[in-house]
Structure formats: C-alpha cells, structure tokens
Write an enzyme that holds these catalytic residues in place. Structure first.
Site, short mmCIF file in Angstrom:
data_model
loop_
_atom_site.label_atom_id
_atom_site.label_comp_id
_atom_site.label_asym_id
_atom_site.label_seq_id
_atom_site.Cartn_x
_atom_site.Cartn_y
_atom_site.Cartn_z
N CYS A 445 0.84 -1.20 0.00
CA CYS A 445 0.00 0.00 0.00
C CYS A 445 0.88 1.26 0.00
CB CYS A 445 -0.97 -0.03 1.18
SG CYS A 445 -2.34 1.16 1.03
N HIS A 572 -3.59 -5.23 0.18
CA HIS A 572 -3.07 -5.75 1.45
C HIS A 572 -3.17 -7.27 1.45
CE1 HIS A 572 -2.75 -1.96 3.86
NE2 HIS A 572 -3.63 -1.53 2.96
N GLU A 574 -1.81 -9.41 3.27
CA GLU A 574 -1.76 -10.03 4.60
C GLU A 574 -3.13 -10.41 5.13
OE1 GLU A 574 -1.62 -5.50 5.33
OE2 GLU A 574 -0.76 -6.95 3.92
#
Length: 637
Positions: A445, A572, A574
């Site tokens: 990001c 993102h 994750e």
C-alpha cells in the site's frame, strides 16, 4: 374422523408457519447438522450460540480463545461462524489510530473491523462480512433510523427493550449468514463480547444476552468466561480472588459461566482449580487452564486436551461422533514445526506504529505463515521509520545509528501500509537502501507508493517527486488522490474491500508466486494511487507496473528489473494469508531473504518435501485434505 385429524394437522402446520414468519428466535432454521444429525428435527433446526466474555483485564486473549473454540468445533465437522461485539460508539474501526485497538482489519465487502475478526478468519479459514463486527454505534444508529421512520409507532424508545432487542435480532440474523466456501449455513455461532464484564458501555450487551439465553433455550446457549489468574513474583502463588470477583459480577448481571477459562503464566495447579470450582459454582471439569504457550497454534490443542469438545457436546446437546480430527492434526504439525525450527530469517519492518505490535498484527501473521512454510524461524526487527531520518541523527544520534544497524543487518525489508507524513522520508531512505543494496523488499500500500516516489527522485531525477497526500504542491505528483475520494468525510470513503488485479505480463515474479494466475482478488484500503500518466517514464528505466486493475487505470503491482526481489503491491495481501496457505507476496519476501526464491521458482513453485504438511493434516473444512502446500486457485471462481 380422518377429516378431524387432517384439520388438526393443518392447524398445527399453519401455527408453525406463523411462528416462523414471526421470526421466533428459538426456531432459527438452518438446515441439517450434517448426515449424523438427520432425523433429529428439533436439534437440526436450532443454532447453537457460544458467548465468550472476559473479566479482570481487557486484552486477556478472548479473541484467540474464541477462535480456538471455533477451530476445535469445526474439526468435528460443524460449520462455525463468529461475531465480535465492540462496545465503543464508533460505527466501525476505520478511523482508529492503530495505537487505540491495534490494526484495522479489512474484509472482502470493504468492512473495516476489529483485528479479532482477522483471528477468526485465519483460525477457521472463513470469510466474514462487516456485520460480523457489531458496535454500540451500529446498534444505536439502526435503532435511531427506525425511530425516525416511525417503526416504533410512537412508543418511547429505550435501552430496554429496544436496544437489547436490536442486539439480539442482529446476532440471530448474522449467525445464519454462510461464511464457508461451500455456502452452507453455519450451525454454531461463537460470539465474543469485547471489553471487561462490569464496564458501563457493555451493560446493554450483557443485558441483551441475559434475555437471549431464555429466548433460545438453555440447550442452545452457553457462556465461556475468560479470566486472569495472576501469579505475583514475590510469592509465586496463583491467586483466584480476581476470578472469583469477576464471576460474581457476571452472575449478578444474570449470566452464569458454563466454562471458566483461566489465563495464567504457568499451568493451573489442581488445588487452584478446585478452589475456583468451589467459589464460582462450577464443576472442576468446567475450569479450563489456558497457560502461556510458545505458539498460538497450540491453544486449540490445549482446549481439546482438556475435554472442551466433550463438554460442549453434552452441554449444547450436539451428538458429535468421536473420530480422528484431521484439522487438529494439521494444527499439531504446525505447532511442532514452530518448536523445532533451527534456521533463522530476519525481516526489518519499517513503520510508524512500531511501539505496539498489534498495529501490524496481520502483517506479522503473514510473515509467520511464510516463515513456517519454508521452515525458518522468523525474527522481526521493528524500526521506527522516523529514526532513519537525518533529523534524528542531529537530535538522537545513538537512536539513528541503532535503527540503521537493524536495517542493514536484516535479510529482508518490509514497508507496510500507513497514513500521514510522519516518518515517510525515513521509509523512502530504507527503500533506497534496499534497491541499491539489492536487499529483498516488499512494499504494501503506502510502501508501494513510496517506492514509486523513491525511484522517481533517485533514478528519474525528479527531486521533488512526492505524493499529493504529503506535498500537494509537488511539480512531480507521482502519487495522487483518487477521483472518487471525498476529503470532507473520513469514515468509509477509501477504496475498500476485494478488488481484482490483472497481470499484464507473463514475465512477473509475483505472477509465478501466484501459480501463474491471470488475475488475483485481494483486499484494498487506500485513498491515493500511483499517477497513471507518468507510467511510461518508470517503465523505460526497468520499473515495471506488472499488475493493474480491471480498467487498466490503477497501478496495482510493481517489480524492478535486475533485483532479487523488489515488489510493491497496492493491496493488502496479509488479510487473506492463512497458516497453511501463506500469502504469495510475503512468501516471496521470505524465500528471497532466505536465498531460496530462485530454486523455488525453478521447481515450479513447490516446496521441498520436508517443508510440506502431511496428507494426514486435513484442511479447514471437514471434507478437504491437503497433501502439499498449495495456494488457492485465483483464476476460477
């Protein structure tokens, strides 16, 4: 005679239909509890609710325990969902500083929620929605909207019954929303009530569940209370008084715990367990020890070993068959592997919220999943990005040199997402070092956007290149705000949720890590984007935008030629990483940091046999078995 009997049956069924139409909570219909439960009509129609409350202190581990309870029930073949209740007045977690409650977790539908929903998704391998996170703000907003529409027919709107009824209706409705890939309606709903019993802001929720336990009947509702057993270093004795007081307060509010889960630093002594049993009005088997363990993967195993599944089966009248639990075998393999790792890999996490590890909870978990997959012990070196800036050298030279020493000694560098100008110059300096020294780098990001700024300044020669977020007057705005962003209102105005990224080239390291997928669906949370008008200037110098959105207007993935691993992603990754399915960008970073990336790619993105989980491990759904570590297909819906 037969006609009378027919009339009685008709009346019976019409009344049944009437009850269903009225939305009776104790008749929550969700289909069969699997083949083993066929023929048990009353049971197969009833949702089971497990409420997890906490006492003594906040942050005691309710989220991990709620996730672990769901995990062991799912290992028995049940479909489990989860709801997190946060008593704060905010509508959602979107406007919080990470220092308040940790990171903001983003869901597929764009919901900005508490980080505990990330634990639920990772442990249970499910996909939740924004309504699985219930806040005081959401409840009051919905009740006030109803009052404005005139839904309450001129009555006085009060906390009891209107707020408490709204809470119960929300839970009942959300509990039946499918969260698994097979789209089956859940059978068990685990509800975590945030905060601590006795907090004034959580009182309406406690009262709502006091009423709720009678509406859904005792056999469909149970309460797990998580409490602290302190062990003062002066005496070394485990103290039960805080737990006694906490349970007394909970019982005074109308809820009696069925299981008391005791958080302690060491295993609970039998005498202490018996004392809690005597003073808290429960059997000794209902006192569960959850002591500190080396890995959170051990918590489901810890609960299972103490008979939690058997107790819940009897208490909630769920006739679960005893059979080998493949899913728990997977958890045991993961926990055993984490204990015997010998090789180590270090990653420097360069951010601005490094004083509080929960600020980057999902990032750390994604790194851990990837490190576990390649059988390496992970060392995360937290670096405050402001400490890398020249101003720190003047004011605190020791802090400056320590930060640079950490950065230079790391095997890989990660710059995660964030907002605000503080520390951005330090991040740019870290990215510059990673690029020039050919250190494995991943920018997520904001990390990707700053990589663009760094390259523009130091390779393209645009000295003032910047994001309009930090310098609106820059002559080279390489990162700009998105047209649909509304700067007048902060909450929920970003580009949020699951979006598709199309790979524009076959010659991409990240595409290979995604098993040569044509596109990927990942979660986003940003207000600014790379300026598409300047794209050609970068690609002429080997700074390639290999992934773009469906329209080809937004830059999603960057890669740098002639570098071991220099990758940036606007999304993102994750948020979708799982213990046995690590996120490809993070896996690539760890592989590169460990010097294994090229061999991994040459083997067709397959790990060595010692790094894969056995075929006894099972998956996160009852029917799924896994024989090797593979990523979910992203090209087929």
């Amino acid at each position: 005679m037969s006609r009378c009997r027919h009339q009685k049956v008709s009346v019976k069924w019409s009344r049944e239909a009437e009850r269903k139409a009225a939305g009776s909570m104790n008749q929550t219909s969700f289909g069969s509890f699997g083949g083993r439960w066929e023929g048990k009509r009353s049971q197969s129609r009833t949702m089971k609710y497990i409420l997890v409350t906490g006492g003594v202190i906040s942050g005691i581990g309710k989220g991990i325990i709620a996730s672990s309870v769901g995990t062991i029930l799912k290992s028995c073949g049940l479909h489990v969902t989860a709801i997190k209740i946060d008593p704060y007045i905010n509508i959602d977690a979107g406007t919080f500083s990470p220092y308040e409650h940790g990171e903001v977790f983003v869901l597929d539908d764009g919901g900005e929620v508490d980080l505990d929903l990330g634990n639920y998704e990772r442990f249970l391998d499910i996909r939740l929605t924004r309504d699985n996170n219930l806040t005081t703000g959401k409840i009051y907003q919905s009740v006030i909207n109803k009052e404005r529409r005139g839904d309450y027919l001129g009555k006085t709107v009060q906390v009891v019954p209107h707020i408490t009824d709204a809470i119960q209706e929300w839970v009942v409705k959300q509990a039946t929303v499918p969260v698994d890939d097979d789209d089956v309606i859940p059978q068990v709903c685990v509800i975590e009530l945030g905060g601590t019993v006795g907090d004034i802001e959580s009182m309406p929720f406690v009262e709502a569940f006091r009423q709720f336990q009678f509406k859904v009947k005792r056999e469909n509702f149970c309460n797990i209370h998580v409490s602290l057993i302190p062990q003062p270093s002066a005496t070394g004795e485990q103290k039960t008084k805080p737990t006694q007081n906490s349970v007394r307060e909970l019982r005074g509010l109308g809820l009696s715990p069925d299981l008391i889960m005791c958080r302690c630093s060491t295993a609970l002594e039998n005498s202490v367990k018996e004392k809690i049993s005597m003073f808290c009005h429960v059997e000794p088997e209902q006192v569960i020890c959850v002591h500190d363990v080396s890995s959170i993967y051990k918590v489901p195993l810890l609960l299972e070993q103490q008979g939690v599944v058997g107790y819940l089966s009897r208490r909630l009248n769920m006739p679960i068959e005893t059979r080998p639990r493949k899913m728990l075998t997977k958890w045991k393999e993961m926990s055993d592997r984490s204990d015997r790792l010998l090789e180590q890999c270090s990653v420097a996490l360069v951010g601005k919220y490094t004083k509080f590890s929960d600020s980057y909870a999902s990032v750390i978990k994604a790194l851990e999943h990837s490190a576990l997959a390649i059988s390496h012990k992970l060392e995360v070196k937290y670096i405050d990005s402001a400490s890398l800036e020249p101003s720190t050298l003047k004011e605190e030279p020791v802090k400056y040199h320590e930060a640079w020493q950490k950065l230079c000694s790391a095997d890989g560098i990660l710059v995660p997402g964030g907002f605000g100008v503080r520390g951005t110059e330090g991040k740019i300096r870290a990215i510059n070092w990673a690029r020039k020294q050919k250190k494995p780098f991943l920018g997520v990001c904001l990390g990707m956007q700053l990589a663009v700024c760094e390259f523009a300044r130091n390779t393209l020669g645009w000295a003032d290149a910047n994001s309009t977020e930090f310098d609106p007057e820059s002559k080279h705005p390489v990162v700009i705000d998105m047209p649909e962003h509304n700067p007048g209102q902060m909450g929920g105005t970003m580009r949020l949720g699951k979006r598709r990224t199309i790979f524009k080239t076959n010659n991409s390291v990240l595409r290979k890590l995604y098993e040569d997928a044509e596109y990927v669906d990942e979660r986003h949370r940003h207000r600014f984007e790379v300026n598409p008008e300047l794209k050609s200037h970068f690609e002429e110098k080997g700074f390639r935008f290999v992934g773009q959105d469906v329209e080809g207007e937004r830059m999603e993935v960057i890669e740098l030629d002639d570098h071991p691993y220099f990758v940036g992603v606007q999304y993102h990754p994750e948020f979708t990483s799982r213990p046995i399915k690590p996120s490809p960008p993070y896996l690539g970073l760890l592989l590169a940091a460990a010097g294994k990336l090229q061999s991994y790619l040459q083997k067709g993105c397959r790990l060595s046999p010692r790094d894969t989980y056995s075929d006894r491990s099972g998956g996160s759904t009852p029917e799924f078995e896994i024989s090797e570590l593979k990523f979910p297909s992203t090209s087929n819906e």
